[in-house]
Write an enzyme that holds these catalytic residues in place. Structure first.
Site, PDB file in Angstrom:
ATOM      1  N   VAL A  11       0.885  -1.163   0.000  1.00 40.89           N
ATOM      2  CA  VAL A  11       0.000   0.000   0.000  1.00 40.89           C
ATOM      3  C   VAL A  11       0.924   1.214   0.000  1.00 40.89           C
ATOM      4  O   VAL A  11       1.584   1.486   1.004  1.00 40.89           O
ATOM      5  CB  VAL A  11      -0.934   0.010   1.223  1.00 40.89           C
ATOM      6  CG1 VAL A  11      -1.744   1.297   1.262  1.00 40.89           C
ATOM      7  CG2 VAL A  11      -1.866  -1.200   1.192  1.00 40.89           C
ATOM      8  N   PRO A  12       1.009   1.942  -1.108  1.00 42.79           N
ATOM      9  CA  PRO A  12       2.122   2.871  -1.351  1.00 42.79           C
ATOM     10  C   PRO A  12       2.069   4.210  -0.608  1.00 42.79           C
ATOM     11  O   PRO A  12       1.890   5.275  -1.208  1.00 42.79           O
ATOM     12  CB  PRO A  12       2.046   3.087  -2.858  1.00 42.79           C
ATOM     13  CG  PRO A  12       0.586   2.947  -3.180  1.00 42.79           C
ATOM     14  CD  PRO A  12       0.095   1.862  -2.268  1.00 42.79           C
ATOM     15  N   CYS A  13       2.292   4.187   0.700  1.00 39.46           N
ATOM     16  CA  CYS A  13       2.365   5.443   1.448  1.00 39.46           C
ATOM     17  C   CYS A  13       3.615   6.243   1.076  1.00 39.46           C
ATOM     18  O   CYS A  13       3.681   7.444   1.354  1.00 39.46           O
ATOM     19  CB  CYS A  13       2.335   5.174   2.954  1.00 39.46           C
ATOM     20  SG  CYS A  13       3.558   3.997   3.547  1.00 39.46           S
ATOM     21  N   HIS A  14       4.580   5.594   0.406  1.00 40.46           N
ATOM     22  CA  HIS A  14       5.774   6.336  -0.031  1.00 40.46           C
ATOM     23  C   HIS A  14       5.434   7.351  -1.122  1.00 40.46           C
ATOM     24  O   HIS A  14       6.236   8.241  -1.405  1.00 40.46           O
ATOM     25  CB  HIS A  14       6.855   5.372  -0.531  1.00 40.46           C
ATOM     26  CG  HIS A  14       6.451   4.551  -1.703  1.00 40.46           C
ATOM     27  ND1 HIS A  14       5.761   3.360  -1.573  1.00 40.46           N
ATOM     28  CD2 HIS A  14       6.630   4.735  -3.044  1.00 40.46           C
ATOM     29  CE1 HIS A  14       5.536   2.847  -2.772  1.00 40.46           C
ATOM     30  NE2 HIS A  14       6.052   3.657  -3.679  1.00 40.46           N
ATOM     31  N   ARG A  15       4.253   7.258  -1.727  1.00 44.60           N
ATOM     32  CA  ARG A  15       3.847   8.203  -2.767  1.00 44.60           C
ATOM     33  C   ARG A  15       3.197   9.466  -2.209  1.00 44.60           C
ATOM     34  O   ARG A  15       2.723  10.305  -2.973  1.00 44.60           O
ATOM     35  CB  ARG A  15       2.884   7.510  -3.745  1.00 44.60           C
ATOM     36  CG  ARG A  15       3.542   6.366  -4.510  1.00 44.60           C
ATOM     37  CD  ARG A  15       2.559   5.650  -5.422  1.00 44.60           C
ATOM     38  NE  ARG A  15       3.132   4.390  -5.904  1.00 44.60           N
ATOM     39  CZ  ARG A  15       2.432   3.378  -6.374  1.00 44.60           C
ATOM     40  NH1 ARG A  15       1.107   3.474  -6.438  1.00 44.60           N
ATOM     41  NH2 ARG A  15       3.032   2.264  -6.777  1.00 44.60           N
TER      42      ARG A  15
END
Length: 204
Positions: free
Chosen positions: A165-169
């Protein structure tokens, strides 16, 4: 009569094989609620955990997993067992994401650890396209609480499934990277890999 030397006569099964047999037996008898394994990656050693519903946790403490395993035992079930084979597919998918060979985690996810407003944020994070970013303010608005920018930051830090789940984005409005549960260097690497795999925006 000389003593029978049994040393080496019955070699012990490899430890990995014993663990696999134990995990299979536990699953057959309904005693395995959370399987886990570690995964060495370009952004660090991860600890992966899964329930029968899907991947439930990804943490950056794979080399020292005790705190995470205790948290999983309390939050989900004390029936936690190392079972690498049960996470092989998830491990490959995560490795492909980190290396830029995949654009999304296409396996099942269990969002049991994402609750309340954090659950709403996690759902919005899954909608951010590969190779793009959104500000914390934009995610707050998408989650229905435009003023909850700080809460979005907290939810990103507590995201139970980073990378999948791309919280790095999610970045700051001024273009700064912001914080990341795996460290700023890991966040930059993930974004750089995605940028390298994404086609340039068309002019005009």
């Amino acid at each position: 009569m000389p003593e029978l030397d049994l040393a080496g006569a019955l070699p012990e099964p490899p430890l990995d094989a014993l663990r696999a047999r134990l995990a299979d037996r536990a699953a057959e008898e309904g005693l395995l609620d959370v399987a886990y394994r570690s995964l060495d990656t370009d952004v660090g050693t991860l600890l992966l955990a899964a329930t029968p519903a899907g991947l439930v946790s990804v943490t950056f403490d794979g080399a020292e997993p005790e705190a995470t395993l205790e948290r999983l035992a309390i939050a989900i079930s004390p029936r936690v067992l190392e079972a690498p084979k049960r996470l092989d597919a998830a491990a490959r998918r995560l490795d492909d994401l980190i290396a830029g060979r995949a654009r999304a985690f296409d396996g099942p996810l269990d969002l049991a650890l994402a609750r309340g407003f954090g659950r709403s944020v996690v759902e919005r994070l899954r909608e951010i396209p590969y190779g793009e970013t959104r500000s914390y303010a934009q995610v707050a608005a998408a989650a229905g609480s435009p003023r909850a920018v700080r809460a979005v930051g907290s939810a990103c830090r507590r995201n139970p499934l980073p990378i999948a789940v791309p919280c790095h984005r999610v970045v700051r409005s001024d273009g700064g990277l912001g914080e990341y549960v795996g460290g700023v260097a890991a966040k930059r690497r993930l974004l750089d890999v995605e940028a390298a795999q994404s086609p340039p925006a068309s002019a005009g």
